[in-house]
Design an enzyme around this catalytic site. Structure first.
Site, PDB file in Angstrom:
ATOM      1  N   ASP A   9      -5.861   5.697  -5.789  1.00  0.00           N
ATOM      2  CA  ASP A   9      -5.686   5.824  -4.348  1.00  0.00           C
ATOM      3  C   ASP A   9      -6.838   6.692  -3.832  1.00  0.00           C
ATOM      4  OD1 ASP A   9      -4.753   5.586  -1.774  1.00  0.00           O
ATOM      5  OD2 ASP A   9      -2.664   5.982  -2.269  1.00  0.00           O
TER       6      ASP A   9
HETATM    7  C1  NOJ Z   1      -4.182   5.703   1.071  1.00  0.00           C
HETATM    8  C2  NOJ Z   1      -2.888   4.957   0.932  1.00  0.00           C
HETATM    9  O1  NOJ Z   1      -1.985   5.683   0.136  1.00  0.00           O
HETATM   10  C3  NOJ Z   1      -3.049   3.575   0.327  1.00  0.00           C
HETATM   11  O2  NOJ Z   1      -1.823   2.910   0.420  1.00  0.00           O
HETATM   12  C4  NOJ Z   1      -4.138   2.827   1.040  1.00  0.00           C
HETATM   13  O3  NOJ Z   1      -4.242   1.529   0.529  1.00  0.00           O
HETATM   14  C5  NOJ Z   1      -5.433   3.594   0.859  1.00  0.00           C
HETATM   15  N1  NOJ Z   1      -5.299   4.916   1.474  1.00  0.00           N
HETATM   16  C6  NOJ Z   1      -6.634   2.868   1.469  1.00  0.00           C
HETATM   17  O4  NOJ Z   1      -6.589   2.921   2.831  1.00  0.00           O
END
Ligand code: NOJ
Length: 789
Positions: free
Chosen positions: A319
């Site tokens: 993430d």
């Molecule tokens: C953080 C989020 O937790 C995740 O779900 C998302 O896909 C990513 N950022 C990218 O934006």
């Protein structure tokens, strides 16, 4: 052999978009063509055997990998944010002047996220394909969560449809729209089991049940990916956030989780396993730690289970910054140790933070990380790029605008929204609206005409201007029936605490024959980092409901929200309640269809609605304590009585609000009534390997055609571990005309009765299981079976 085909594809994809644009575009095109033709002359299949389309993806990966330097291998593992919005100017200069240009041209970036300007996407791709040494294309990722431009209901709303086919269709549409803009990879579906409505990301989830979430996980993967990733309307899916992120302590986002091995296996992992079995291309690990080990460095779950046991052949992306954040977690002392731990755990790609970029090459050079481990991280990324056809057609198609927000897309969005909205109360048939009796209709409330808020969380490419609001749709429909609509918002917005405008709203309610009051949560108080400790309607909305209900006119409440809210007292003040989990672009027409009975509501709760936030987490498939309270009875327990009662005895209870929900899981009303006949079970005793057939006659005993969601539950009466009091094992949406009966059949293989213990052993234990069939988790017991050795 010159690679004519490859060069021709580059040229075509550049000619078409540029041909429609300005002189500047033309000049750029000339530059591209020069490079293209020289590439066509120079590049041969002998030089780049991985461009041979007749070879398998694995062969192509091996031949490419054998040519890659250490730096180029590490390059594939880095994902950077796009550059749109950072500056203005012509695309080529924008790209050339960006820090990304240097990295991409040296082959040091494998993927870009958040870049949806098609010209920029194509130019960044051109740099990768034509200016980097090996010409490895980039993969462009984006959060296409519940639609791209046509916004569908939030995933929790999609779960309320209990309709996997419709979810597949919605994801397919989202994929088509997104791929037309150059996106090849979506960070969806999110399949985190969510038992806590304080957690804002419950909106992005399919709710609390592993069976329902697994079915919708498969449906989403199939929708996004289609038959073949290389189709021009497919996206690689990314099932996230592996795993257990929804168990965040206290419902506070990013928080620590404590999950027993059996709960991990029985509750949190099934939707991920289902996605892997359905062929999901990628997976994202969560920000959180499980039992003290952050997921981004969690070798056991990522490597041993996901790759070893499940044979996952796609790639894992971290993430955003989550590898770097293991320093803040306190398990890595610096970027280098974080990079080493994540690489060893099997995280293939690092989103945004630079731990891999700055340290992996050195870690391999000094022998701390073997080159074969690095190769194992690179290979799945290349394989997915081959499967997506990026080496064969790296650029985005022209004329994309006409694929967005088409009539078909909007009709589908309206259908999904309609099936997602849940009728939670309908006293004396208040709904549907009786056209002949309603001359004047009052529409009140801060969310009646809020184009942004009905779209919900995570809509980076949605536009509020596209939204068709409830007010607009009610006005349009009312006009057809000769009904006058009187609109007063009553409150500025959902946060407004001033009661100044109530008098005006009350006056309008007094004039009307029926009042529709539309309240809820604005879009940006659910979703990531939007945990709430109070689950009441915000602002003075509760006071507004009281003021309007005192007028005494038939009152329909519509709640638009990103989660279950605690609205028990409000439910008692209204005659009917429709709950719309932020239903997207077409929320308005969908609600109007239900209000006027064009279609009967059919949504069912995908999560338990608590009466009070103090009861959370509250979910239907809990295990019993040794001192359970008396069984739940919906009619008896539906009102909120928060007086303290110390006479409940020594059992697992709350002496103020009780342990029962406001609305149970799987619950939702209809404009018709369904009755269930005697359910037939094909056997009384079964062995592993056998399948129980369950046949349930369901009759539409009311007056309108409608859909029912028939649900099958089981209870394992005695196990070597405490077992859930109820577990969903099947569901089916059936449409029945008035008076029609259908036999709904379920096949329940004995293997579906298996569970994992805390040694992570999968067990099918002999013993008795009760079977329940009905229209919600309140389904009555219809029989019992015994599993024998
Ligand atoms: C953080 C989020 O937790 C995740 O779900 C998302 O896909 C990513 N950022 C990218 O934006």
């Amino acid at each position: 052999m010159p690679v004519h085909k490859v060069a021709r594809t580059y040229v075509e994809s550049l000619v078409l978009p540029c041909a429609n644009s300005s002189l500047l575009g033309f000049a750029l095109l000339m530059g591209f063509l020069a490079i293209n033709f020289s590439l066509a002359e120079e590049t041969t299949l002998e030089q780049r055997p991985w461009l041979d389309k007749s070879a398998s993806p694995d062969e192509r990966v091996s031949s490419l990998l054998s040519q890659m330097t250490l730096e180029e291998k590490v390059g594939q593992l880095n994902q950077s944010n796009g550059i749109s919005g950072q500056a203005t100017g012509n695309t080529k200069n924008l790209v050339a002047d960006s820090a990304l240009y240097q990295l991409i041209s040296k082959g040091q970036i494998g993927s870009i996220l958040n870049e949806v300007d098609r010209a920029i996407v194509n130019e960044l791709q051109r740099v990768a394909v034509q200016e980097s040494r090996l010409g490895i294309p980039l993969i462009f990722g984006r959060d296409v969560i519940h639609g791209f431009r046509t916004i569908f209901p939030i995933p929790l709303g999609q779960a309320a449809t209990w309709n996997p086919e419709l979810v597949t269709a919605a994801c397919r549409t989202a994929a088509r729209e997104a791929r037309s803009k150059g996106i090849q990879w979506t960070f969806a579906p999110m399949v985190d089991i969510s038992r806590d409505p304080r957690w804002g990301r419950i909106a992005e989830s399919f709710g609390e049940d592993p069976y329902l979430a697994s079915a919708l996980s498969i449906a989403s993967v199939e929708g996004y990916q289609g038959d073949d990733l290389s189709n021009s309307d497919s996206l690689a899916a990314c099932v996230k956030h592996f795993a257990g992120y929804g168990a965040a302590e206290g419902g506070r986002d990013y928080n620590t989780t404590m999950i027993s091995p059996s709960a991990m296996r029985n509750v949190y992992l099934p939707p991920f396993k289902a996605a892997v079995d359905a062929g999901v291309a990628t997976l994202m690990c969560g920000f959180h730690d499980v039992n003290g080990i952050p997921m981004s460095v969690n070798k056991y779950w990522l490597n041993d289970v996901l790759r070893g046991e499940w044979d996952f052949r796609g790639f894992v992306v971290s993430d955003w910054d989550s590898i770097f954040e293991t320093i803040e977690h306190g398990v890595s002392k610096d970027e280098q140790t974080a990079a080493l731990a994540a690489a060893r755990a099997g995280v293939n790609m690092e989103m945004n933070s630079p731990c891999y970029r700055n340290h992996l090459a050195e870690l391999v050079s000094n022998g701390q990380l073997s080159e074969s481990t690095l190769d194992d991280l690179v290979k799945p990324i290349l394989r997915i790029k081959f499967r997506l056809g990026l080496f064969d057609q790296p650029y985005s198609e022209p004329n994309s605008e006409r694929l967005l927000l088409t009539k078909n897309n909007l009709e589908l969005a309206q259908k999904v929204a309609r099936q997602s909205i849940i009728l939670l109360k309908n006293e004396d048939g208040t709904l549907p609206i009786k056209k002949s009796q309603i001359k004047e209709l009052a529409v009140i409330g801060p969310l009646a005409d809020s184009k942004r808020d009905q779209l919900g969380t995570w809509i980076p490419d949605g536009k509020e201007a596209d939204s068709q609001t409830p007010l607009a749709a009610i006005r349009a429909t009312a006009k057809l029936h000769g009904t006058e609509v009187l609109f007063v918002p009553g409150l500025e917005d959902d946060f407004d605490r001033s009661t100044e405008r109530f008098a005006e709203a009350v006056t309008v309610a007094e004039r009307a024959d029926l009042v529709i009051l539309i309240v809820g949560e604005r879009a940006n108080i659910s979703g990531e980092a939007r945990s709430r400790a109070i689950l009441d309607l915000p602002g003075a909305q509760n006071e507004l409901i009281s003021a309007i209900s005192e007028v005494g006119k038939p009152l329909v409440l519509i709640v638009q929200a990103g989660r279950p809210l605690t609205i028990g007292k409000q439910v008692e003040q209204v005659n009917a309640l429709l709950y719309s989990l932020h239903a997207g672009t077409m929320a308005g027409p969908a609600l109007a269809d239900l209000l006027w009975g064009v279609e009967s509501p059919s949504g069912k709760t995908p999560v338990t609605f608590p009466k009070s936030v103090g009861q959370v987490p509250l979910y239907y498939n809990h295990v019993n304590s040794g001192r359970p309270p008396r069984p739940y009875e919906y009619e008896k327990d539906k009102t909120v009585d928060d007086s303290i009662n110390v006479e409940l005895g020594y059992n697992s209870n709350y002496i103020d609000v009780g342990p029962y929900p406001q609305f149970p899981f799987g619950f939702g009303l209809s404009y018709t009534a369904f009755s269930y006949g005697e359910v037939e079970l094909s056997a009384a005793k079964l062995r592993d390997g056998e399948t129980l057939a369950v046949r349930a006659p369901v009759t539409n005993s009311g007056e309108v055609a409608a859909d029912e969601i028939v649900q099958l539950y089981i209870r394992d009466l005695v196990g070597s571990l405490t077992r859930p009091v109820l577990e969903l094992k099947g569901f089916r949406r059936v449409r029945l005309a008035p008076g029609e009966t259908s036999i709904v059949e379920f096949a329940l293989p004995v293997s579906d009765l298996a569970f994992y213990n805390n040694d992570e052993e999968r067990l099918i234990e002999p013993g008795e299981f009760e079977i329940f069939v009905g229209g919600s988790s309140l389904a009555p017991k219809v029989g019992k079976i015994e599993i024998v050795k």
